[in-house]
Design an enzyme around this catalytic site. Structure first.
Site, PDB file in Angstrom:
ATOM      1  N   CYS A  98       0.977  -1.175   0.182  1.00 54.55           N
ATOM      2  CA  CYS A  98       0.129   0.087   0.178  1.00 54.55           C
ATOM      3  C   CYS A  98       0.849   1.302  -0.101  1.00 54.55           C
ATOM      4  O   CYS A  98       0.368   2.472   0.007  1.00 54.55           O
ATOM      5  CB  CYS A  98      -1.180  -0.082   1.228  1.00 54.55           C
ATOM      6  SG  CYS A  98      -1.977  -1.310   1.039  1.00 54.55           S
ATOM      7  N   HIS A 144      -2.053   7.579   6.588  1.00 54.46           N
ATOM      8  CA  HIS A 144      -2.275   6.620   6.069  1.00 54.46           C
ATOM      9  C   HIS A 144      -3.762   6.270   6.460  1.00 54.46           C
ATOM     10  O   HIS A 144      -4.611   5.894   5.681  1.00 54.46           O
ATOM     11  CB  HIS A 144      -1.332   5.658   6.417  1.00 54.46           C
ATOM     12  CG  HIS A 144      -1.673   4.205   5.667  1.00 54.46           C
ATOM     13  ND1 HIS A 144      -1.591   4.207   4.189  1.00 54.46           N
ATOM     14  CD2 HIS A 144      -1.844   2.978   5.912  1.00 54.46           C
ATOM     15  CE1 HIS A 144      -1.883   2.942   3.915  1.00 54.46           C
ATOM     16  NE2 HIS A 144      -2.252   2.316   4.737  1.00 54.46           N
ATOM     17  N   GLU A 167       0.333   4.250  13.742  1.00 60.19           N
ATOM     18  CA  GLU A 167       0.361   5.642  13.044  1.00 60.19           C
ATOM     19  C   GLU A 167       0.354   6.643  14.217  1.00 60.19           C
ATOM     20  O   GLU A 167       1.392   7.483  14.125  1.00 60.19           O
ATOM     21  CB  GLU A 167      -0.329   5.795  11.928  1.00 60.19           C
ATOM     22  CG  GLU A 167      -0.131   6.876  11.149  1.00 60.19           C
ATOM     23  CD  GLU A 167      -1.039   6.929   9.631  1.00 60.19           C
ATOM     24  OE1 GLU A 167      -0.518   7.544   8.863  1.00 60.19           O
ATOM     25  OE2 GLU A 167      -2.067   6.191   9.675  1.00 60.19           O
ATOM     26  N   LYS A 219      -8.828   8.674   3.521  1.00 59.13           N
ATOM     27  CA  LYS A 219      -9.584   7.315   3.309  1.00 59.13           C
ATOM     28  C   LYS A 219     -11.176   7.318   4.375  1.00 59.13           C
ATOM     29  O   LYS A 219     -11.727   6.429   3.820  1.00 59.13           O
ATOM     30  CB  LYS A 219      -8.627   6.214   3.938  1.00 59.13           C
ATOM     31  CG  LYS A 219      -7.570   6.040   3.275  1.00 59.13           C
ATOM     32  CD  LYS A 219      -6.528   4.786   3.753  1.00 59.13           C
ATOM     33  CE  LYS A 219      -5.464   4.812   2.595  1.00 59.13           C
ATOM     34  NZ  LYS A 219      -4.415   5.382   3.093  1.00 59.13           N
ATOM     35  N   HIS A 223      -9.808   2.915   0.835  1.00 58.36           N
ATOM     36  CA  HIS A 223      -8.486   2.390   0.697  1.00 58.36           C
ATOM     37  C   HIS A 223      -8.084   1.995  -0.822  1.00 58.36           C
ATOM     38  O   HIS A 223      -8.640   0.803  -1.359  1.00 58.36           O
ATOM     39  CB  HIS A 223      -8.012   1.599   1.684  1.00 58.36           C
ATOM     40  CG  HIS A 223      -6.645   1.212   1.505  1.00 58.36           C
ATOM     41  ND1 HIS A 223      -5.419   1.692   0.689  1.00 58.36           N
ATOM     42  CD2 HIS A 223      -5.722   0.424   2.519  1.00 58.36           C
ATOM     43  CE1 HIS A 223      -4.496   1.407   0.899  1.00 58.36           C
ATOM     44  NE2 HIS A 223      -4.459   0.451   2.207  1.00 58.36           N
ATOM     45  N   PHE A 276       1.703  -3.889   3.954  1.00 61.55           N
ATOM     46  CA  PHE A 276       1.646  -5.192   4.262  1.00 61.55           C
ATOM     47  C   PHE A 276       3.414  -5.530   4.096  1.00 61.55           C
ATOM     48  O   PHE A 276       4.165  -4.655   3.227  1.00 61.55           O
ATOM     49  CB  PHE A 276       1.279  -6.301   3.381  1.00 61.55           C
ATOM     50  CG  PHE A 276      -0.266  -6.324   3.793  1.00 61.55           C
ATOM     51  CD1 PHE A 276      -0.771  -5.623   4.741  1.00 61.55           C
ATOM     52  CD2 PHE A 276      -1.145  -7.474   3.020  1.00 61.55           C
ATOM     53  CE1 PHE A 276      -2.146  -5.987   5.072  1.00 61.55           C
ATOM     54  CE2 PHE A 276      -2.437  -7.678   3.174  1.00 61.55           C
ATOM     55  CZ  PHE A 276      -3.094  -6.917   4.431  1.00 61.55           C
TER      56      PHE A 276
END
Length: 389
Positions: free
Chosen positions: A146, A277, A288, A309, A314, A373
């Site tokens: 991502c 994010h 985060e 988001k 996403h 990931f």
């Protein structure tokens, strides 16, 4: 090294397609994310009967042919029109991030037991754009989970700083697919309601789709041609901590390291705004928050942080590029998009998340964060620059 120190990189064009704009362009996207429009809705691409979640953020623009290539084509045309750059000019690079490429075409091929078409492969986007637009310079496909779109922009910036290219087109694209939906459903990572980043009641992310491409140029060259400049890409860093296949480092050390390295490269101590994010999953948002506090200490409490988001979901490889565009528009307009659906404070997430309503401010610098990931962590630093508004 001397030449690199004298060069800087600016964004002069943006092409974007998201569930917010449905192909209508940049102005509608910006109006949507600053007005707090929520795009999550019932999935139309396939039946969600086998899954506990039935909602996502799909782009409504009609397309023909492979969906992700159609998104790329639209983003490319809009970015070039916005910048006035000739794609056939010498020494132009192309850097494209994607996570799944043409997975929809792959699914169809597997179902029919036939060979997958060229559009299925991750490099299919670069191949398509090079052929369609006559791009003969450097090209790279980036697939770092991502963080792909963010890393593509960072790599493009470095190619200009190092004198490998004078102009680069960079960003990312991914299309909504049942393949991804079923996988994230199995991980129990999908929300059953609304995306609520940093909220105590957050229960997951919403899958999305789209594309965003930026036109990047060496700053002095852009100014000589009278280009309209959105902002400067002042710093970039990527850190792969390899913590886990899917789970982030709970303490946020990899992301904090990326933030600090990018800030150092940009010569910036603390930004005026952070575009997070912010997926809306329990572990990502807590990680985060910790990463931001590790990077900035007590000053973290004074920096507005928000997640778009919460509105557009996403979109994998497109996400970091779309969020980079949001940062550039925040610099230009002096407005921070909100984190919508925010209701209850989480003690683990205790920063200023610009809840529910956009906020005006004197934004000179902004940071865009991506985490993916496999422990992928990336940060881009943006700063306001002169040039023809």
């Amino acid at each position: 090294a001397g030449d690199e120190a004298l060069r800087s990189v600016v964004a002069t064009g943006i092409g974007i397609i998201t569930p917010m704009d449905s192909g209508a362009g940049l102005a509608v996207f910006w109006d949507g994310i600053t007005s707090g429009r929520d795009t999550i809705k019932e999935v139309s691409a396939f039946s969600c009967a086998p899954y506990p979640t039935h909602a996502a953020c799909e782009a409504g623009a009609p397309v023909s042919g492979p969906r992700w290539l159609a998104f790329l084509d639209r983003a490319m045309r809009d970015a070039l029109d916005d910048s006035g750059v000739d794609p056939g000019s010498a020494n132009l690079g192309l850097y494209l991030g994607t996570v799944l490429g043409g997975i929809i075409e792959g699914q169809k091929a597997w179902a029919d037991s036939i060979e997958a078409p060229p559009s299925y492969y991750l490099h299919g986007g670069v191949d398509y754009l090079r052929e369609r637009y006559g791009i003969a310079g450097r090209a790279a496909t980036v697939s770092t989970a991502c963080a792909s779109g963010t890393d593509a922009i960072g790599m493009a910036r470095r190619s200009i700083l190092w004198g490998e290219t004078d102009v680069a087109i960079a960003g990312g694209a991914d299309a909504f697919s049942e393949f991804a939906f079923s996988g994230f459903s199995a991980l129990r990572a999908l929300t059953k309601g609304r995306v609520r980043p940093f909220d105590k009641g957050r229960d997951g992310l919403a899958l999305s789709e789209g594309a965003c491409l930026l036109v990047l140029e060496e700053e002095q060259a852009a100014m000589r041609r009278g280009a309209r400049i959105y902002g400067r890409i002042a710093g970039y860093a990527s850190r792969a901590d390899g913590r886990h296949l899917s789970a982030p480092d709970r303490e946020g050390r990899g992301l904090a390291s990326a933030i600090l390295a990018a800030l150092k490269e940009g010569g910036i101590t603390a930004p005026d705004y952070i575009n997070a994010h912010g997926t809306g999953t329990i572990y990502n948002d807590a990680m985060e928050t910790r990463a931001i506090k590790l990077a900035f200490g007590m000053a973290a409490y004074d920096i507005p942080v928000s997640s778009i988001k919460s509105m557009i979901g996403h979109s994998f490889g497109a996400g970091g590029a779309i969020e980079a565009a949001a940062c550039l528009l925040a610099l230009k307009n002096g407005v921070m998009p909100p984190t919508i659906n925010y209701q209850e404070r989480d003690p683990e997430c205790d920063l200023d998340y610009v809840p529910n309503s956009a906020r005006k401010g004197d934004i000179k610098t902004a940071v865009s964060l991506s985490a993916g990931f496999g422990g992928q962590n990336s940060a881009l630093i943006f700063e306001r620059a002169g040039g023809g508004w």
